[in-house]
Design an enzyme around this catalytic site. Sequence first.
Site, PDB file in Angstrom:
ATOM      1  N   GLY A 285     -50.484   3.541  -9.682  1.00  0.00           N
ATOM      2  CA  GLY A 285     -49.971   2.875  -8.478  1.00  0.00           C
ATOM      3  C   GLY A 285     -49.688   3.812  -7.322  1.00  0.00           C
TER       4      GLY A 285
ATOM      5  CE  LYS B 278     -53.461   1.961 -14.189  1.00  0.00           C
ATOM      6  NZ  LYS B 278     -52.215   1.231 -14.446  1.00  0.00           N
TER       7      LYS B 278
ATOM      8  CE  LYS C 257     -55.928  -1.266 -12.635  1.00  0.00           C
ATOM      9  NZ  LYS C 257     -54.533  -1.420 -12.492  1.00  0.00           N
TER      10      LYS C 257
ATOM     11  CD  GLU D 191     -54.021   9.278  -5.397  1.00  0.00           C
ATOM     12  OE1 GLU D 191     -54.471  10.333  -4.950  1.00  0.00           O
ATOM     13  OE2 GLU D 191     -53.600   9.165  -6.582  1.00  0.00           O
TER      14      GLU D 191
HETATM   15  P1  NAP Z   1     -54.740 -10.412  -7.416  1.00  0.00           P
HETATM   16  O1  NAP Z   1     -53.375 -10.624  -6.908  1.00  0.00           O
HETATM   17  O2  NAP Z   1     -55.239 -11.297  -8.515  1.00  0.00           O
HETATM   18  O3  NAP Z   1     -55.743 -10.501  -6.176  1.00  0.00           O
HETATM   19  C1  NAP Z   1     -57.137 -10.566  -6.334  1.00  0.00           C
HETATM   20  C2  NAP Z   1     -57.720 -11.060  -5.028  1.00  0.00           C
HETATM   21  O4  NAP Z   1     -59.128 -11.042  -5.122  1.00  0.00           O
HETATM   22  C3  NAP Z   1     -57.321 -12.499  -4.665  1.00  0.00           C
HETATM   23  O5  NAP Z   1     -57.126 -12.606  -3.289  1.00  0.00           O
HETATM   24  C4  NAP Z   1     -58.562 -13.324  -5.086  1.00  0.00           C
HETATM   25  O6  NAP Z   1     -58.721 -14.506  -4.333  1.00  0.00           O
HETATM   26  C5  NAP Z   1     -59.653 -12.331  -4.762  1.00  0.00           C
HETATM   27  N1  NAP Z   1     -60.863 -12.526  -5.544  1.00  0.00           N
HETATM   28  C6  NAP Z   1     -61.005 -12.477  -6.883  1.00  0.00           C
HETATM   29  N2  NAP Z   1     -62.305 -12.683  -7.212  1.00  0.00           N
HETATM   30  C7  NAP Z   1     -62.980 -12.868  -6.062  1.00  0.00           C
HETATM   31  C8  NAP Z   1     -64.326 -13.126  -5.742  1.00  0.00           C
HETATM   32  N3  NAP Z   1     -65.262 -13.249  -6.674  1.00  0.00           N
HETATM   33  N4  NAP Z   1     -64.669 -13.245  -4.424  1.00  0.00           N
HETATM   34  C9  NAP Z   1     -63.729 -13.124  -3.456  1.00  0.00           C
HETATM   35  N5  NAP Z   1     -62.433 -12.878  -3.694  1.00  0.00           N
HETATM   36  C10 NAP Z   1     -62.056 -12.745  -4.983  1.00  0.00           C
HETATM   37  O7  NAP Z   1     -54.939  -8.925  -7.946  1.00  0.00           O
HETATM   38  P2  NAP Z   1     -54.148  -7.616  -7.497  1.00  0.00           P
HETATM   39  O8  NAP Z   1     -52.964  -7.464  -8.367  1.00  0.00           O
HETATM   40  O9  NAP Z   1     -53.997  -7.576  -6.038  1.00  0.00           O
HETATM   41  O10 NAP Z   1     -55.176  -6.486  -7.980  1.00  0.00           O
HETATM   42  C11 NAP Z   1     -56.329  -6.196  -7.251  1.00  0.00           C
HETATM   43  C12 NAP Z   1     -56.976  -4.923  -7.803  1.00  0.00           C
HETATM   44  O11 NAP Z   1     -56.042  -3.860  -7.717  1.00  0.00           O
HETATM   45  C13 NAP Z   1     -57.375  -5.016  -9.275  1.00  0.00           C
HETATM   46  O12 NAP Z   1     -58.520  -4.228  -9.482  1.00  0.00           O
HETATM   47  C14 NAP Z   1     -56.189  -4.378 -10.000  1.00  0.00           C
HETATM   48  O13 NAP Z   1     -56.536  -3.820 -11.224  1.00  0.00           O
HETATM   49  C15 NAP Z   1     -55.824  -3.305  -9.002  1.00  0.00           C
HETATM   50  N6  NAP Z   1     -54.439  -2.834  -9.067  1.00  0.00           N
HETATM   51  C16 NAP Z   1     -53.408  -3.717  -9.053  1.00  0.00           C
HETATM   52  C17 NAP Z   1     -52.121  -3.241  -9.070  1.00  0.00           C
HETATM   53  C18 NAP Z   1     -50.917  -4.149  -9.085  1.00  0.00           C
HETATM   54  O14 NAP Z   1     -49.793  -3.661  -9.250  1.00  0.00           O
HETATM   55  N7  NAP Z   1     -51.087  -5.450  -8.880  1.00  0.00           N
HETATM   56  C19 NAP Z   1     -51.890  -1.856  -9.113  1.00  0.00           C
HETATM   57  C20 NAP Z   1     -52.979  -0.977  -9.105  1.00  0.00           C
HETATM   58  C21 NAP Z   1     -54.244  -1.479  -9.081  1.00  0.00           C
HETATM   59  P3  NAP Z   1     -57.632 -15.686  -4.388  1.00  0.00           P
HETATM   60  O15 NAP Z   1     -56.413 -15.128  -3.695  1.00  0.00           O
HETATM   61  O16 NAP Z   1     -58.250 -16.806  -3.647  1.00  0.00           O
HETATM   62  O17 NAP Z   1     -57.394 -15.971  -5.831  1.00  0.00           O
HETATM   63  N1  HSE Z   2     -51.249  -3.729 -14.253  1.00  0.00           N
HETATM   64  C1  HSE Z   2     -51.116  -2.362 -13.878  1.00  0.00           C
HETATM   65  C2  HSE Z   2     -49.832  -1.808 -14.445  1.00  0.00           C
HETATM   66  C3  HSE Z   2     -51.115  -2.251 -12.388  1.00  0.00           C
HETATM   67  O1  HSE Z   2     -48.973  -2.593 -14.878  1.00  0.00           O
HETATM   68  O2  HSE Z   2     -49.670  -0.600 -14.474  1.00  0.00           O
HETATM   69  C4  HSE Z   2     -51.128  -0.829 -11.896  1.00  0.00           C
HETATM   70  O3  HSE Z   2     -52.342  -0.209 -12.159  1.00  0.00           O
END
Ligand code: NAP
Ligand code: HSE
Length: 416
Positions: free
Chosen positions: A126, A197, A100, A121
């Site tokens: 989420g 968002k 986002k 989406e």
């Molecule tokens: P995360 O757990 O921190 O995972 C990020 C991943 O990206 C890790 O595997 C990291 O590698 C990799 N990465 C980061 N920078 C990189 C780079 N420069 N080159 C290659 N790989 C790289 O984050 P996440 O929670 O999955 O979130 C991912 C995305 O989804 C974000 O945009 C977040 O805003 C969005 N999102 C998250 C959620 C949630 O509930 N978590 C919900 C909705 C949206 P390493 O594993 O080696 O560190």
């Molecule tokens: N960090 C975000 C939250 C993940 O807590 O809502 C979902 O977009």
Amino acid sequence: MLKVGIIGVGTVGSSVVKILQNSKDLITSKVNQEIVPVLGVVKNLSKKRDIDITLSDNIDDILNNDDIDIVVELMGGVEDAYEVVKRALLKGKYVVTANKALLAYHRYDLESISNKHLGYEASVAGGIPIVKALKEGLSANNISSIKGIMNGTSNFMLTKMIKEGFKYDEILKIAQDLGYAEADPTFDVGGHDAAHKILILASIAYNIDAKPEEILIEGIENITKDEIKFAKEFGYEIKLLGICKKIGSEIDIRVHPVFISCDDMISKVNGVMNAITVKGDMVEESMYYGPGAGGDATASAVVADIIDIARGHNDSLLGYTDNKSTYTLMSSDDIHTEYYVRIHVADEIGVLNQITKIFASKNISISTFLQNSDEKTATLLFSTHKAKEKNIKSALVEIEKLSFVKEKPSMMRIEK
Ligand code: NAP
Ligand code: HSE
């Protein structure tokens, strides 16, 4: 067969890999072809991971691989992610993202170059399919407002702090361990993630290209036991809301904590759950509720976007044929709502009189009043009838200058 490359195999990316592998038969039965995650890219290859996919630490291994049809961007961040998504689109790949922050800044840039479908989406709320609801299901409506809890981390924290007495730092750490929080959790507690968002939803509803820096964003960091006590006393819950309202030809977009009546359905949404209400001229009010964060819930939306691509969906990013909005962004000075004001004062004769005189001079009418006193000081808690934001702010500046006022007065908006 469709081949998927996943850039970022962390909380969400790992769940995407698992869903594509574990629900292979279900997904194949829906699209009549296999969808295979072939390669993941991470930053640190030596990290231990519980997933079964070939990994690389070189993004080009996905972008330059002509066999990969769909690029899933789950690395987070803004400018690097923008370059990655732009390159993938220019190479003719389909893209799915949950990012986002990227879209809050670059949705119109990406719209102008996305010749192939770009699914997002998972970027809002989420697991709730709110993008699809607004872009497709409600597309016949003139939308008058979108309002809701759009950050799972802060709602989880508020619920645990208010209802179970958890400390701020303690519950933030738990939200991080559960995979709810952003890499930088100040985005969650500071309201920025919810702002990203609501800006995306505002674009789908009104085609308006506003940036985070242009809107009012406040977080949950300054909520004290006084606000919690006031809420209990006057029948409110405290929620961090993303709000977007059409007022004439202007769009009022903001994020801040509110007092909201215990009778309002949004006030009953607790924990990591999100809920968004949309008002449209045909459908009137509809509400969307579900888990707002976490690996599996978010990956559910990511995989749904991948399935849409396999089904041949290929519509414009925001659902419009051009990017000309007929609306302008409203200044936050013009917000018109009810307010709560907290003023910490020396408990002296005439204090209340001087404060209420300032309110009256700014056309602010008081609705309720509560005083908590100890020996020498008092905390005055007011709520007001509807007033203009700029009047409340200038009243608070004047009140702060009064000799008996002990600290900067604080205010919170009351959402009806
Ligand atoms: P995360 O757990 O921190 O995972 C990020 C991943 O990206 C890790 O595997 C990291 O590698 C990799 N990465 C980061 N920078 C990189 C780079 N420069 N080159 C290659 N790989 C790289 O984050 P996440 O929670 O999955 O979130 C991912 C995305 O989804 C974000 O945009 C977040 O805003 C969005 N999102 C998250 C959620 C949630 O509930 N978590 C919900 C909705 C949206 P390493 O594993 O080696 O560190
Ligand atoms: N960090 C975000 C939250 C993940 O807590 O809502 C979902 O977009």
